[in-house]
Each structure stands twice: as structure tokens, then as C-alpha cells.
Design a protein around this motif. Structure first.
Motif, mmCIF file in Angstrom:
data_model
loop_
_atom_site.group_PDB
_atom_site.id
_atom_site.type_symbol
_atom_site.label_atom_id
_atom_site.label_comp_id
_atom_site.label_asym_id
_atom_site.label_seq_id
_atom_site.Cartn_x
_atom_site.Cartn_y
_atom_site.Cartn_z
ATOM 1 N N VAL A 1 82.441 -24.528 19.771
ATOM 2 C CA VAL A 1 81.683 -23.294 19.593
ATOM 3 C C VAL A 1 81.558 -22.585 20.934
ATOM 4 O O VAL A 1 81.527 -23.223 21.989
ATOM 5 C CB VAL A 1 80.281 -23.588 19.009
ATOM 6 N N GLY A 2 81.495 -21.261 20.879
ATOM 7 C CA GLY A 2 81.303 -20.472 22.084
ATOM 8 C C GLY A 2 79.836 -20.347 22.461
ATOM 9 O O GLY A 2 78.959 -21.001 21.890
ATOM 10 N N THR A 3 79.569 -19.499 23.438
ATOM 11 C CA THR A 3 78.202 -19.265 23.893
ATOM 12 C C THR A 3 77.354 -18.721 22.754
ATOM 13 O O THR A 3 77.766 -17.819 22.028
ATOM 14 C CB THR A 3 78.214 -18.261 25.057
ATOM 15 N N TYR A 4 76.171 -19.265 22.607
ATOM 16 C CA TYR A 4 75.275 -18.820 21.536
ATOM 17 C C TYR A 4 74.821 -17.374 21.777
ATOM 18 O O TYR A 4 74.442 -16.994 22.882
ATOM 19 C CB TYR A 4 74.044 -19.706 21.455
ATOM 20 N N THR A 5 74.874 -16.585 20.710
ATOM 21 C CA THR A 5 74.334 -15.230 20.716
ATOM 22 C C THR A 5 73.516 -15.055 19.442
ATOM 23 O O THR A 5 73.371 -15.986 18.641
ATOM 24 C CB THR A 5 75.456 -14.173 20.750
ATOM 25 N N LYS A 6 73.019 -13.875 19.241
ATOM 26 C CA LYS A 6 72.242 -13.589 18.035
ATOM 27 C C LYS A 6 73.076 -13.830 16.779
ATOM 28 O O LYS A 6 72.584 -14.286 15.752
ATOM 29 C CB LYS A 6 71.743 -12.146 18.066
ATOM 30 N N LYS A 7 74.374 -13.541 16.867
ATOM 31 C CA LYS A 7 75.260 -13.684 15.709
ATOM 32 C C LYS A 7 75.436 -15.150 15.305
ATOM 33 O O LYS A 7 75.644 -15.452 14.131
ATOM 34 C CB LYS A 7 76.626 -13.055 16.032
ATOM 35 N N THR A 8 75.337 -16.075 16.270
ATOM 36 C CA THR A 8 75.647 -17.476 16.008
ATOM 37 C C THR A 8 74.802 -18.058 14.883
ATOM 38 O O THR A 8 75.296 -18.832 14.058
ATOM 39 C CB THR A 8 75.446 -18.322 17.281
ATOM 40 N N PHE A 9 73.539 -17.703 14.828
ATOM 41 C CA PHE A 9 72.649 -18.256 13.804
ATOM 42 C C PHE A 9 72.092 -17.142 12.918
ATOM 43 O O PHE A 9 70.897 -17.079 12.643
ATOM 44 C CB PHE A 9 71.529 -19.062 14.461
ATOM 45 N N SER A 10 72.998 -16.287 12.481
ATOM 46 C CA SER A 10 72.618 -15.173 11.614
ATOM 47 C C SER A 10 73.537 -15.151 10.395
ATOM 48 O O SER A 10 74.405 -16.012 10.231
ATOM 49 C CB SER A 10 72.750 -13.847 12.377
ATOM 50 N N ASP A 11 73.358 -14.161 9.570
ATOM 51 C CA ASP A 11 74.224 -13.994 8.399
ATOM 52 C C ASP A 11 75.665 -13.659 8.787
ATOM 53 O O ASP A 11 76.563 -13.738 7.952
ATOM 54 C CB ASP A 11 73.671 -12.889 7.495
ATOM 55 N N ASP A 12 75.870 -13.289 10.049
ATOM 56 C CA ASP A 12 77.211 -12.956 10.535
ATOM 57 C C ASP A 12 77.910 -14.152 11.172
ATOM 58 O O ASP A 12 78.965 -13.999 11.788
ATOM 59 C CB ASP A 12 77.131 -11.820 11.566
ATOM 60 N N ARG A 13 77.352 -15.342 11.038
ATOM 61 C CA ARG A 13 77.894 -16.534 11.707
ATOM 62 C C ARG A 13 79.375 -16.723 11.413
ATOM 63 O O ARG A 13 80.170 -17.028 12.311
ATOM 64 C CB ARG A 13 77.112 -17.775 11.273
ATOM 65 N N TYR A 14 79.779 -16.530 10.167
ATOM 66 C CA TYR A 14 81.154 -16.857 9.794
ATOM 67 C C TYR A 14 82.140 -15.714 10.038
ATOM 68 O O TYR A 14 83.292 -15.800 9.643
ATOM 69 C CB TYR A 14 81.191 -17.373 8.362
#
Length: 640
Positions: A465-478
Motif C-alpha cells: 500500500v502507498g502513503t495513507y491519504t483521505k482516499k485510503t479509508f474512504s468510499d474511494d479506496r478501490y
């Protein structure tokens, strides 16, 4: 009031078994609240570390690292405590950047940790004023929580701290625990300066950590009120450990302390009941220290505070969870099996692994810990963090580790039947594959994927996995490529990749140890629109290589299948043969069935590039014809 708020919890009958399967309740099923009351130390005599004034004991304890500890403390004497600005919190909403807020917070905690250890090492009071400045600064903050975590716990659902709302996340808990130890060691020193200092510190720990924990059951990591797809992951033992530390060191009301500690035991049972009973960490080795490792910390401090009377270190599950970290080690440049969000490099903290092994009586863990310390010839490192309990425990166990023999696990395979992880070792190969489902903790859509290393060098890989951002644990994760099935060692079937959700899972999973064979049906991991009746995949490892066989049935297919392989080195494609790993091995396929190609995937994210370098490569084998039934075979062989 505080007692009544907590007691209702124990009288309620939460339907947790229906969510997570059979309850074990290793803690609360073994020890009732009366057992805890009978064995809980009523003073701080359980603390296994010397008092601040016992200079001889501290000189001995910290001797191997005294110079470096003092040097770090001296550097922090001139540290300027950083303000976390409102815009730093807001940046998470505006751009998804977490680091803007986390960087100054982390640096403040690091400075405070270094000052604490330096003062304990030297004992002359040189660092007390700066420790005071740091603790006072912490009490001036609106929150100890991280901007990325606040929305989940605040009614505003925003990343700016909400007035009169204190929530417990990983950072807030760590800060509360760190400050509790500062209060324990330096309360008398602070009182000599001004009693208001230690009083204020104690009140803030109670208001920010203890009281919210007693009052609330809706913080998802507690596991009390799970909703939808919420999971119980490493947050549970991590946060509960910090709460337990604060209760033991700060809370003076014995009834509140007792009820609070038992509530943590009930919460931690939720985590233990969620964990598969084979002991595997579905979050991967990178998270072992935060999951099994944090459970160990929790159980250790609980055992210390009860004269080892409230302890479950004798339970096989706890030992199996510990040994997972040794079993998942591949070798070479610290390569590990890295399904989900885990990095492909790691191996864990040797001192933590050693201590864990001691308490569960695992020679395998203790010898693996020594093996890890011997890598590079540097010996064990003392790397204190804001998790100061681990630093203290490292100091205690360091001398014992030096007398342990180094060794890696020697078993030829390890099968985790509930998590559906398989590790096989043969002829210089290390093969790992997984079944599972697509809503595991830190999930990737990777049911049926595999990795393969030869002579401790990566061939077929999982990027991590790359650097965590807001997208990482959101509905846009995939929408992130590393999470998608198309960037794992999996087929794209009838133009469709695997989907997210607990219903998308492996079926008919079987490990045949006498054949070194792993087989499963991955068809159900894809959405219904793919029209897959079944896709049976098998792996068989020999001393010469790996054979992969796919047999499938698709109803009315309209697109060609595509079989993907993710590799670490640039491949060389010839007719029916793809050389890889700088000539280590070759992938053989039927050129009458497939058109082969590959693409470079630039690694511009530092979390990935520091593991893999500038780029990775994805091999794509596109079927030449569209068929409703068929068989594919791929053979990986050592280069001659």
C-alpha cells in the motif's frame, strides 16, 4: 455517575456472536469482575521499573544505551514545541493530506519521549523544565486526536476539533499513556515547582481518556456497537492498552478503576473473538506489532497489575498469534508475506517478539527475535517512541536476548485454515497464497492471489500500500490501484475484476500437504455480472518451481479473459516464455492461448518506492479466444 454509565454495559446482551462467530471470551469468560478485584494491586507497587530516585537501578537498567539516550535528550533541550494550527486539521478535508497535522504532533511526542528517558537516565533534573513545557503544551491542545480520525467520533463529522468533545484514537491514547508515565515518575518534581502542574496533567488525562471511555460505547474500535461492514482490528487492543495504562496510573477511585479495567477486558474480548482461531493476522506482518503485539502489551500490563493472576498467556491462540510473525518471514532483505496493506519488508520489532515469546513460552519466537537482531551485525536497536511502555520493557529484556540462539522456523509449510493463508517452502522457493474474502481488515480485493520468492528474492509480488491519504479509508479506496484485483496475481474474468464485500469470497478451499497443493474456487469473489459459474485455481509447489492451473466455466462470456501477474523486475517476453527476476526464473505459458504483454508501473509514492525502487511491472496474458469453458496452465521454473 461514572459507575452507572459503565454498569449498564455489563447488563446488556449485545449480539456479538452473530456478528463475529463463536465467542471465546478468553478474558471475561475466565475472570469475573470479582477475580479482578481480588487480584488487582491497589497501589503502584506492580510497576516493574525503578522509581525516579533509585539512581543505581536506573544506571544499571539503561546502561547499554545511556549515551544515545542522553544525546537525544540534550538535543531536545532546545526544542520549540510546535503548534498544530486549525488549517493543519482542515488540510485533511481540503486535500486529503494527513501529514500536515501529524508531523508536528509526532515531533512533539518524540521530543517529549526523549526528554523523559534522558531524565530517567541522568536523574539530575536538567530536563525537568523542558518536560514540564511539553506536558503543559499538550494540555493546551484542543485535542490529542489526529485530523484523519476525528470525523468518525465527532457529531460534526469534521476534521477540526469539536468543542467539549474528547475522543480516543490511536494518537490520543498514546499521548494519554505517555503523559501518565510522566505523571508517575515526575509528580513529586512537578509538585516541588508548583502542585498545579501535576494536578492539571492528571485532570486532562481523566477528561480526555478515562472519562470518554467510561461514558461511551459508540467508538467503533471498542466493538460494542458495530454497524454494517465495521471490523474489529488493531485499534481495539491498541486503544484499550492505552486506556488501561491511564486507569492503572492515574485513576484513584477504586470502584471507577475496577469497572473501567473490566470494561477494557470486555472490549478486548471482542478483538480476540474476531481474530481467526488459527492465529493469523489478516492485516499482515506490518500490522502484527499493532494487532497481536498490542494485544500482548495489553495482556502484559494487565498481568503485571494483578501479580500474573489475571493472565491468558497460556492460551494456545495467544501463542499462535505471536508465532505468526516468525512464520511470515521470508528472508533476504527482510522480505515478509505481505497480503493486504502490509509492506513487503519488515519482520517486526525483535525485542517485542522476544518478550512475547518469553511469556507464551515460544522458543520459535525468541530464536527468531535473536535472528532479526543479528541481521547486519548491528545487534538489537533501542528505538523508543511515544509508546513508552515498550521502551521500558525493551530495557528490561535486552540482557536476556543476548543469550538466545538465533534461528528461523524450520517447518516446510504453515497452513492457517480459518484465515486461509498458506505458506510453502521447497527447493529455495517461498510460496504464499490466500483464500479469504474481500472485506478483511485493511482489505485488498485479492482472493486467490499469491506471491513467490526464489532464494529469498521476489519474483511474483504483492505491491502493498502507498502513503495513507483521505482516499485510503474512504468510499474511494478501490480507485487506488494497489487495492484492485487487477494489480494482484489474479485473472480478470469476462472483463471483470474482483469486488469488495464480505460476500465476495473463496469457496471449496483445500490444502493438500502431501502434494504441496493449494486449490480453491475464486469465482464467487467476482460480481454476478461476470456470469462466472466457477473458476477453480490450483497451485502446486515442487523443488523445481510452481504450477498454476485454472479451470473455469462462464455463462455467455462476451470478453476475453486476462491473467495478470505483478513482478518486481522487468520481464523479457519470448514465445511462450517470460524470463523474470533478472534471470532467476521463467514463466511458461501456452502461446496458442495467450497474447503476452507487460507494462511498467512507476512508483512515485515514497512508501512504495522505498521497497520496490522506481517501478514495478505487470504482465498481462490476454486470451486469444472467448470461451465459456476452458483450462489454463502456467509453470514457473528455475532458470537453468
Amino acid at each position: 455517575m461514572r459507575i452507572y454509565l459503565i454498569l449498564f454495559f455489563f447488563l446488556s446482551s449485545l449480539s456479538f456472536q452473530g456478528l463475529l462467530g463463536k465467542e471465546l471470551k478468553l478474558l471475561t469468560g475466565t475472570f469475573k469482575q470479582e477475580d479482578l478485584k481480588l487480584n488487582l494491586s491497589r497501589d503502584k507497587s506492580w510497576v516493574p521499573y525503578p522509581s525516579y530516585s533509585d539512581r543505581k537501578a536506573w544506571d544499571q537498567l539503561i546502561a547499554p544505551f545511556r549515551e544515545e539516550v542522553i544525546a537525544k535528550g540534550d538535543k531536545a533541550l532546545d526544542y520549540q514545541w510546535q503548534v498544530v494550527k486549525a488549517t493543519d486539521y482542515l488540510e485533511y478535508e481540503r486535500s486529503g493530506n494527513r501529514g500536515m497535522m501529524e508531523k508536528p504532533m509526532n515531533e512533539n511526542c518524540t521530543a517529549l519521549t526523549n526528554l523523559l528517558l534522558a531524565e530517567l537516565a541522568e536523574g539530575k533534573g536538567r530536563y525537568i523544565d523542558q518536560i514540564l513545557n511539553g506536558t503543559w503544551h499538550m494540555t493546551e491542545m484542543s485535542t490529542w486526536s489526529l485530523s484523519a480520525h476525528l470525523p468518525a467520533f465527532q457529531s460534526s463529522k469534521r476534521s477540526l476539533p469539536q468543542e467539549r468533545t474528547h475522543v480516543i484514537d490511536l494518537m490520543a491514547g498514546d499521548v494519554g499513556s505517555l503523559l501518565s508515565w510522566i505523571h508517575y515518575f515526575f509528580r513529586d518534581s512537578f509538585n516541588t515547582i508548583n502542585p498545579e502542574i501535576s494536578l492539571r496533567l492528571k485532570q486532562h488525562i481523566q477528561q480526555r481518556i478515562i472519562q470518554p471511555y467510561l461514558d461511551r460505547n459508540d467508538m467503533w474500535w471498542q466493538g460494542f456497537e458495530l454497524k454494517g461492514n465495521q471490523l474489529v482490528n488493531n485499534w481495539n487492543p491498541w486503544c484499550n492498552f492505552n486506556v488501561l495504562t491511564c486507569l492503572l496510573l492515574i485513576e484513584d477511585n477504586p470502584d471507577v478503576q475496577l469497572a473501567g479495567i473490566y470494561k477494557t477486558m470486555t472490549s478486548v474480548d471482542r478483538f480476540i473473538d474476531y481474530i481467526k482461531k488459527d492465529g493469523a493476522c489478516e492485516e499482515g506482518p506490518s500490522y502484527w506489532g499493532h494487532a497481536a503485539g498490542k494485544l500482548y502489551d495489553y495482556l502484559k500490563i494487565l498481568a503485571l497489575a494483578t501479580q500474573n493472576k489475571v493472565s491468558i498467556f497460556d492460551k494456545p491462540l495467544i501463542r499462535d498469534m505471536g508465532e505468526y510473525i516468525a512464520q511470515s518471514y521470508i528472508g533476504g532483505d527482510r522480505w515478509v508475506v505481505n497480503f493486504a496493506d502490509a509492506s513487503a519488508k519488515g519482520g517486526g520489532d525483535p525485542l517485542l517478539i522476544y518478550r512475547y515469546g518469553q511469556d507464551v513460552h515460544s522458543t520459535e519466537m525468541m530464536q527468531f527475535a535473536r535472528y532479526m537482531t543479528d541481521l547486519g551485525g548491528k545487534g538489537a536497536d533501542f528505538k523508543p517512541s511515544r509508546d513508552i511502555f515498550r521502551a521500558f520493557e525493551d530495557l528490561r529484556c535486552f540482557p536476556q536476548l543476548q543469550h538466545t540462539q538465533a534461528a528461523l522456523p524450520q517447518n516446510a509449510f504453515k497452513w492457517y485454515p480459518e484465515t486461509q493463508f498458506l505458506y510453502l517452502k521447497k527447493g529455495g522457493f517461498f510460496f504464499a497464497a490466500k483464500g479469504g474474502f474481500n472485506n478483511e481488515s485493511h482489505n485488498h480485493n485479492d482472493v486467490g492471489s499469491f506471491i513467490l520468492y526464489q532464494d529469498q528474492q521476489p519474483l511474483f509480488i504483492d505491491a502493498g500500500v502507498g502513503t495513507y491519504t483521505k482516499k485510503t479509508f474512504s468510499d474511494d479506496r478501490y480507485s487506488i490501484w494497489t487495492m484492485q484485483g487487477a494489480y494482484h496475481n489474479l485473472p480478470q474474468i469476462n472483463g471483470t475484476d474482483q469486488a469488495f464485500g464480505k460476500e465476495f469470497k473463496a469457496e471449496n478451499v483445500l490444502f493438500l500437504p502431501e502434494q504441496n497443493k493449494f486449490q480453491l474456487d475464486i469465482g464467487n469473489a467476482y460480481p454476478k455480472t461476470a456470469n462466472i459459474e466457477h473458476w477453480n485455481r490450483s497451485y502446486r509447489l515442487t523443488a523445481d518451481g510452481l504450477t498454476i492451473e485454472d479451470e473455469f466455466k462462464i455463462k455467455n462470456p462476451n470478453q476475453s479473459n486476462m491473467v495478470h501477474f505483478l513482478v518486481s523486475k522487468e520481464p523479457q517476453i519470448n514465445k511462450g516464455v517470460i524470463a523474470m527476476g533478472d534471470g532467476l526464473a521463467a514463466l511458461h505459458f501456452n502461446p496458442a492461448q495467450f497474447v503476452a504483454s507487460y507494462e511498467a508501473i512507476p512508483q512515485d509514492d515514497p512508501r512504495l518506492s522505498q521497497v520496490w525502487g522506481e517501478r514495478l511491472y505487470r504482465i498481462s496474458l490476454k486470451a486469444k479466444s472467448i470461451k465459456s469453458t476452458g483450462k489454463y496452465s502456467f509453470i514457473i521454473k528455475k532458470a537453468k
